[in-house]
Design an enzyme around this catalytic site. Structure first.
Site, PDB file in Angstrom:
ATOM      1  N   ARG A 159      24.168  -7.480  17.785  1.00  0.00           N
ATOM      2  CA  ARG A 159      25.543  -7.121  17.415  1.00  0.00           C
ATOM      3  C   ARG A 159      25.873  -7.901  16.163  1.00  0.00           C
ATOM      4  NH1 ARG A 159      31.121  -7.110  20.779  1.00  0.00           N
ATOM      5  NH2 ARG A 159      30.196  -5.092  21.246  1.00  0.00           N
TER       6      ARG A 159
ATOM      7  N   HIS B  97      28.835   2.031  17.071  1.00  0.00           N
ATOM      8  CA  HIS B  97      28.671   1.340  18.363  1.00  0.00           C
ATOM      9  C   HIS B  97      28.024   2.354  19.321  1.00  0.00           C
ATOM     10  CE1 HIS B  97      29.139  -1.466  21.485  1.00  0.00           C
ATOM     11  NE2 HIS B  97      30.449  -1.501  21.642  1.00  0.00           N
TER      12      HIS B  97
ATOM     13  N   GLN C 229      28.032   2.193  23.303  1.00  0.00           N
ATOM     14  CA  GLN C 229      29.361   2.441  23.847  1.00  0.00           C
ATOM     15  C   GLN C 229      29.608   3.936  24.049  1.00  0.00           C
ATOM     16  OE1 GLN C 229      32.032   0.026  24.513  1.00  0.00           O
ATOM     17  NE2 GLN C 229      32.785   1.846  25.560  1.00  0.00           N
TER      18      GLN C 229
ATOM     19  N   ASP D 242      41.142   2.941  20.451  1.00  0.00           N
ATOM     20  CA  ASP D 242      40.476   1.649  20.229  1.00  0.00           C
ATOM     21  C   ASP D 242      41.451   0.775  19.436  1.00  0.00           C
ATOM     22  OD1 ASP D 242      38.596  -0.386  19.930  1.00  0.00           O
ATOM     23  OD2 ASP D 242      37.498   0.600  18.301  1.00  0.00           O
TER      24      ASP D 242
ATOM     25  N   CYS E 280      37.325   1.702  24.675  1.00  0.00           N
ATOM     26  CA  CYS E 280      36.081   0.933  24.802  1.00  0.00           C
ATOM     27  C   CYS E 280      36.331  -0.495  25.269  1.00  0.00           C
ATOM     28  CB  CYS E 280      35.334   0.944  23.470  1.00  0.00           C
ATOM     29  SG  CYS E 280      36.341   0.356  22.097  1.00  0.00           S
TER      30      CYS E 280
ATOM     31  N   ARG F 281      28.469   0.774  30.786  1.00  0.00           N
ATOM     32  CA  ARG F 281      27.687   0.112  29.734  1.00  0.00           C
ATOM     33  C   ARG F 281      26.391  -0.441  30.322  1.00  0.00           C
ATOM     34  NH1 ARG F 281      30.090  -1.928  25.269  1.00  0.00           N
ATOM     35  NH2 ARG F 281      27.926  -2.293  24.673  1.00  0.00           N
TER      36      ARG F 281
HETATM   37  N1   CP Z   1      33.313  -2.532  24.342  1.00  0.00           N
HETATM   38  C1   CP Z   1      32.625  -3.615  23.950  1.00  0.00           C
HETATM   39  O1   CP Z   1      31.612  -3.523  23.253  1.00  0.00           O
HETATM   40  O2   CP Z   1      33.123  -4.786  24.404  1.00  0.00           O
HETATM   41  P1   CP Z   1      32.674  -6.241  23.906  1.00  0.00           P
HETATM   42  O3   CP Z   1      33.124  -6.372  22.483  1.00  0.00           O
HETATM   43  O4   CP Z   1      33.385  -7.194  24.838  1.00  0.00           O
HETATM   44  O5   CP Z   1      31.196  -6.343  24.016  1.00  0.00           O
HETATM   45  N1  NVA Z   2      36.146  -1.183  16.948  1.00  0.00           N
HETATM   46  C1  NVA Z   2      36.028  -2.363  17.781  1.00  0.00           C
HETATM   47  C2  NVA Z   2      35.162  -2.087  18.955  1.00  0.00           C
HETATM   48  C3  NVA Z   2      35.011  -3.246  19.913  1.00  0.00           C
HETATM   49  C4  NVA Z   2      34.109  -2.946  21.058  1.00  0.00           C
HETATM   50  C5  NVA Z   2      35.471  -3.500  16.953  1.00  0.00           C
HETATM   51  O1  NVA Z   2      34.513  -3.277  16.192  1.00  0.00           O
HETATM   52  O2  NVA Z   2      36.000  -4.611  17.045  1.00  0.00           O
END
Ligand code: CP
Ligand code: NVA
Length: 302
Positions: free
Chosen positions: A100, A127, A130, A218, A258, A286
């Site tokens: 990530r 993502h 997700q 989101d 999400c 997930r």
């Molecule tokens: N939805 C999601 O990816 O959550 P986190 O940022 O907590 O991993």
């Molecule tokens: N769009 C958000 C998603 C988090 C899971 C971010 O990138 O922070």
């Protein structure tokens, strides 16, 4: 170069279906493969996480593997050491890399140079795990040939991943956002060119949700963009998912997020805790979808 999962479009329509089938079988306990037996998986995080970190760690354990949590403090990818060298070194120790991070090109760079599969656990661009888990959640809750999905809010990594899925699976995807917060242009064009789905971009939230099977939202300012929050609030506040807006969708619509949510901003408590909400089912899935994705990759890299 091993098969990796940097974007949903790294797979074909049939392969996406294969992952959903695997996910259903693993979730119901029909199968319990251990493709990571005796292997370690490097889980690299340069951004915070609850769901991604815990679901990958638990999932890796359930697949027989061992997860290694690595933060940017240790490896400082691309700064302390090149993406190429990190990929080559990690490949000598682990059987898979999950990452990530901010820059999508760091993930595709790792996938290019690593000798093991790479899984994208979120970048600024997409993502993919997700949205795979979210589509699986929709399949569990509503049986339909084709869904109308209304995404409301910031045109971000989640929106881009919906577009990627829509370029493989036919859907009626409506994106309700401000002209100043659009999704990625290249991904949008690629989705339109694929010709599988109907894609509408509108700045009218009611038009976006009219009769929709799913309303998805989101945060308005993603990780790494929190300094832009006030600007985003100014243009996105009319896209808040509240009871009034939900009343324009299908009476049995699903409401999705999400997470993490900024309750009271992009979604109200009454909707998030209301009868349409499946947000915690998404979070649970997930785990199942990532186990399926990792199993798929190990299978396709034999
Ligand atoms: N939805 C999601 O990816 O959550 P986190 O940022 O907590 O991993
Ligand atoms: N769009 C958000 C998603 C988090 C899971 C971010 O990138 O922070």
């Amino acid at each position: 170069m091993p098969r990796s999962f940097c974007e949903i479009t790294d797979c074909t329509r049939e392969e996406v279906q294969e992952i959903f089938n695997l996910c259903a079988k693993m979730k119901s306990g029909k199968i319990a493969p251990k493709p990571l037996e005796g292997k370690a998986v490097a889980c690299v995080f340069t951004k915070p996480s609850l769901r991604t970190r815990v679901s990958f760690e638990v999932g890796i354990n359930e697949l027989g593997g061992k997860s290694l949590y690595i933060t940017d403090n240790e490896i400082s990818i691309g700064k302390r050491e090149s993406v190429h060298d990190v990929a080559k070194v990690l490949s000598r120790y682990v059987g898979m890399i999950m990452i990530r991070t901010f820059s999508h090109s760091d993930v595709t760079g790792l996938a290019k140079y690593a000798d093991v599969p790479v899984v994208n656990g979120l970048t600024d661009l997409v993502h993919p795990c997700q949205i795979m888990g979210d589509y699986f959640t929709i399949l569990e809750h509503k049986k339909k040939e084709k869904y109308s999905i209304a995404y409301l809010g910031d045109g971000n990594n989640i929106t881009n991943s919906w577009l990627n899925l829509a370029s493989l699976i036919p859907m009626d995807l409506r994106i309700g956002t401000d002209p100043s917060t659009p999704p990625d242009k290249t991904i949008l064009e690629r989705c339109k060119a694929a010709g599988k789905s109907q894609v509408t971009i509108t700045d009218d939230p009611i038009k976006a949700v009219k009769g929709a099977d799913v309303i998805y939202t989101d945060v308005w300012a993603s990780m790494g963009q929190k300094d832009k929050l006030n600007e985003k609030i100014a243009v996105l506040k009319k896209f808040q998912v509240n009871n009034e807006l939900v009343s324009h969708a299908d009476k049995d619509c699903l409401v999705m997020h999400c997470l993490p949510a900024e309750r009271g901003r992009e979604i109200t408590d009454e909707v998030m805790d209301g009868r349409h909400s499946v947000v915690f089912d998404e979070a649970e899935n997930r785990l199942h979808i990532q186990k399926a994705i990792m199993t798929f990759l190990m299978e396709h890299n034999k």
